[in-house]
Design a protein around this motif. Structure first.
Motif, PDB file in Angstrom:
ATOM      1  N   ALA A  61       1.332  -1.257  -0.413  1.00 17.84           N
ATOM      2  CA  ALA A  61       0.120  -0.197  -0.050  1.00 17.84           C
ATOM      3  C   ALA A  61       1.034   1.361   0.094  1.00 17.84           C
ATOM      4  O   ALA A  61       0.606   2.362  -0.514  1.00 17.84           O
ATOM      5  CB  ALA A  61      -0.706  -0.142   1.322  1.00 17.84           C
ATOM      6  N   PHE A  62       1.731   1.201   0.444  1.00 19.77           N
ATOM      7  CA  PHE A  62       2.780   2.392   0.385  1.00 19.77           C
ATOM      8  C   PHE A  62       3.523   2.264  -0.777  1.00 19.77           C
ATOM      9  O   PHE A  62       4.065   3.638  -0.660  1.00 19.77           O
ATOM     10  CB  PHE A  62       3.790   1.841   1.822  1.00 19.77           C
ATOM     11  CG  PHE A  62       4.955   3.404   1.925  1.00 19.77           C
ATOM     12  CD1 PHE A  62       4.873   4.361   2.395  1.00 19.77           C
ATOM     13  CD2 PHE A  62       6.086   2.692   0.986  1.00 19.77           C
ATOM     14  CE1 PHE A  62       5.522   5.044   2.364  1.00 19.77           C
ATOM     15  CE2 PHE A  62       7.194   3.904   0.683  1.00 19.77           C
ATOM     16  CZ  PHE A  62       7.160   5.403   1.480  1.00 19.77           C
ATOM     17  N   ALA A  63       4.226   1.377  -1.344  1.00 24.72           N
ATOM     18  CA  ALA A  63       4.566   1.557  -2.520  1.00 24.72           C
ATOM     19  C   ALA A  63       3.715   2.356  -3.289  1.00 24.72           C
ATOM     20  O   ALA A  63       3.838   2.667  -4.375  1.00 24.72           O
ATOM     21  CB  ALA A  63       5.085   0.355  -3.040  1.00 24.72           C
ATOM     22  N   GLU A  64       1.968   1.405  -3.197  1.00 22.70           N
ATOM     23  CA  GLU A  64       1.833   2.356  -4.882  1.00 22.70           C
ATOM     24  C   GLU A  64       1.316   3.228  -4.441  1.00 22.70           C
ATOM     25  O   GLU A  64       0.894   4.499  -5.387  1.00 22.70           O
ATOM     26  CB  GLU A  64      -0.266   1.221  -3.922  1.00 22.70           C
ATOM     27  CG  GLU A  64       0.126   0.519  -4.803  1.00 22.70           C
ATOM     28  CD  GLU A  64      -1.160  -1.186  -4.589  1.00 22.70           C
ATOM     29  OE1 GLU A  64      -1.948  -0.611  -3.722  1.00 22.70           O
ATOM     30  OE2 GLU A  64      -0.820  -2.309  -5.201  1.00 22.70           O
ATOM     31  N   ARG A  65       1.124   4.502  -2.833  1.00 19.61           N
ATOM     32  CA  ARG A  65       0.473   5.522  -3.031  1.00 19.61           C
ATOM     33  C   ARG A  65       1.844   5.833  -2.930  1.00 19.61           C
ATOM     34  O   ARG A  65       2.150   7.707  -3.843  1.00 19.61           O
ATOM     35  CB  ARG A  65       1.039   6.011  -1.408  1.00 19.61           C
ATOM     36  CG  ARG A  65       1.102   7.095  -1.277  1.00 19.61           C
ATOM     37  CD  ARG A  65       0.585   7.814   0.319  1.00 19.61           C
ATOM     38  NE  ARG A  65      -0.927   7.347   1.307  1.00 19.61           N
ATOM     39  CZ  ARG A  65      -1.025   7.349   2.393  1.00 19.61           C
ATOM     40  NH1 ARG A  65      -0.803   7.666   3.174  1.00 19.61           N
ATOM     41  NH2 ARG A  65      -2.843   6.970   2.502  1.00 19.61           N
ATOM     42  N   ARG A  66       3.430   5.866  -2.856  1.00 23.41           N
ATOM     43  CA  ARG A  66       4.853   6.555  -3.418  1.00 23.41           C
ATOM     44  C   ARG A  66       4.468   6.333  -4.988  1.00 23.41           C
ATOM     45  O   ARG A  66       4.462   7.574  -5.768  1.00 23.41           O
ATOM     46  CB  ARG A  66       5.849   5.728  -3.654  1.00 23.41           C
ATOM     47  CG  ARG A  66       7.278   6.993  -3.217  1.00 23.41           C
ATOM     48  CD  ARG A  66       8.329   5.946  -3.530  1.00 23.41           C
ATOM     49  NE  ARG A  66       8.990   6.909  -3.959  1.00 23.41           N
ATOM     50  CZ  ARG A  66       9.107   6.975  -5.198  1.00 23.41           C
ATOM     51  NH1 ARG A  66       8.587   6.187  -6.012  1.00 23.41           N
ATOM     52  NH2 ARG A  66      10.396   7.637  -5.085  1.00 23.41           N
ATOM     53  N   ALA A  67       3.745   5.839  -5.433  1.00 22.63           N
ATOM     54  CA  ALA A  67       3.397   5.419  -6.843  1.00 22.63           C
ATOM     55  C   ALA A  67       2.760   6.450  -7.735  1.00 22.63           C
ATOM     56  O   ALA A  67       2.494   6.567  -8.534  1.00 22.63           O
ATOM     57  CB  ALA A  67       3.600   4.314  -8.066  1.00 22.63           C
ATOM     58  N   SER A  68       1.615   6.716  -7.354  1.00 22.70           N
ATOM     59  CA  SER A  68       0.577   7.683  -7.298  1.00 22.70           C
ATOM     60  C   SER A  68       1.150   9.105  -8.173  1.00 22.70           C
ATOM     61  O   SER A  68       0.346   9.371  -8.477  1.00 22.70           O
ATOM     62  CB  SER A  68      -0.027   7.522  -6.011  1.00 22.70           C
ATOM     63  OG  SER A  68       0.562   8.941  -5.091  1.00 22.70           O
ATOM     64  N   PHE A  69       2.227   9.683  -7.925  1.00 26.50           N
ATOM     65  CA  PHE A  69       2.837  10.830  -8.465  1.00 26.50           C
ATOM     66  C   PHE A  69       2.317  10.419  -9.945  1.00 26.50           C
ATOM     67  O   PHE A  69       2.506  11.871 -10.930  1.00 26.50           O
ATOM     68  CB  PHE A  69       3.965  10.958  -8.410  1.00 26.50           C
ATOM     69  CG  PHE A  69       4.951  10.512  -8.639  1.00 26.50           C
ATOM     70  CD1 PHE A  69       5.621  10.893 -10.165  1.00 26.50           C
ATOM     71  CD2 PHE A  69       5.610   9.468  -8.048  1.00 26.50           C
ATOM     72  CE1 PHE A  69       6.720   9.951 -10.640  1.00 26.50           C
ATOM     73  CE2 PHE A  69       7.155   8.482  -8.734  1.00 26.50           C
ATOM     74  CZ  PHE A  69       7.131   8.850  -9.854  1.00 26.50           C
TER      75      PHE A  69
END
Length: 225
Positions: free
Chosen positions: A111-119
């Motif tokens: 979930a953290f990785a997905e939030r970081r890639a949201s850019f």
């Protein structure tokens, strides 16, 4: 006197390193042309960078038939050479993600990785609107470059395009937590509306992160054949 000369050379040496970072493995001739340096100056800086382990000399990749003579060596950044670019907090980031994995489990890391890639998905339509002349892959390169990835696009004959990231600000962390790379790849696929494939990553020791973006026409031909 030698230490004074070394200090004076440092800004130019940093330009050499950054040129390799942005443009990928380069010959001495290419570096001299880009930076307006004489062959002797380029050799001097490269010799120093080789001695300190910031760059390494490699044989160029062979494309097509080889001509006469030995091809010029290309110089690529080593892991040590990349350390000066945005990686001073790697240890803290690794510790934080290990703690997250231990206390909340692998789903929390994902979930953290997905939030970081949201850019990627947030910035893509904005950059595309600002650069209507750019292809989707070129828009992605602009998005990634703005985030510190030094990205560019390379044409792949027949196949499509290749997104190349000469630098990854989270490569040391992604080596232990590949979820970061996986989330980026998934986000790229979503904004382009097509399957893409990561062919290489800096996190796993490659000199550059590469993502193959196939032509949609090729995809249709494969489906109908």
């Amino acid at each position: 006197m030698e230490n004074v000369a070394t200090d004076l050379d440092q800004p130019t040496r940093q330009r050499v390193v950054r040129s390799i970072l942005v443009n990928g493995p380069s010959t001495a001739a290419a570096l001299g042309e880009r930076l307006d340096l004489t062959p002797a100056a380029v050799r001097r800086h490269l010799e120093h960078l080789l001695e300190e382990g910031a760059v390494e000399a490699r044989d160029p990749r062979q494309i097509g038939s080889r001509g006469r003579g030995r091809p010029a060596k290309v110089f690529a950044l080593t892991e040590h050479g990349r350390d000066g670019f945005d990686q001073q907090y790697d240890d803290l980031a690794n510790e934080a993600l290990r703690f997250l994995a231990e206390t909340a489990g692998p789903d929390a890391v994902k979930a953290f990785a997905e939030r970081r890639a949201s850019f990627i998905e947030e910035r893509f339509p904005i950059v595309a609107a600002a650069h209507p002349e750019a292809t989707p892959a070129e828009v992605l390169a602009l998005v990634f470059t703005a985030e510190g990835y030094a990205a560019s696009v390379r044409e792949l004959p027949v196949v499509g395009e290749q997104l190349c990231q000469q630098h990854c600000p989270v490569s040391h962390v992604a080596h232990e937590f590949p979820q970061l790379c996986e989330a980026e790849t998934a986000a790229i696929s979503r904004v382009l509306g097509t399957h893409v494939q990561r062919l290489a990553t800096i996190a796993h020791g490659d000199g550059v992160c590469t993502t193959c973006i196939p032509n949609k026409s090729n995809k249709k031909e494969q489906v109908t054949s």
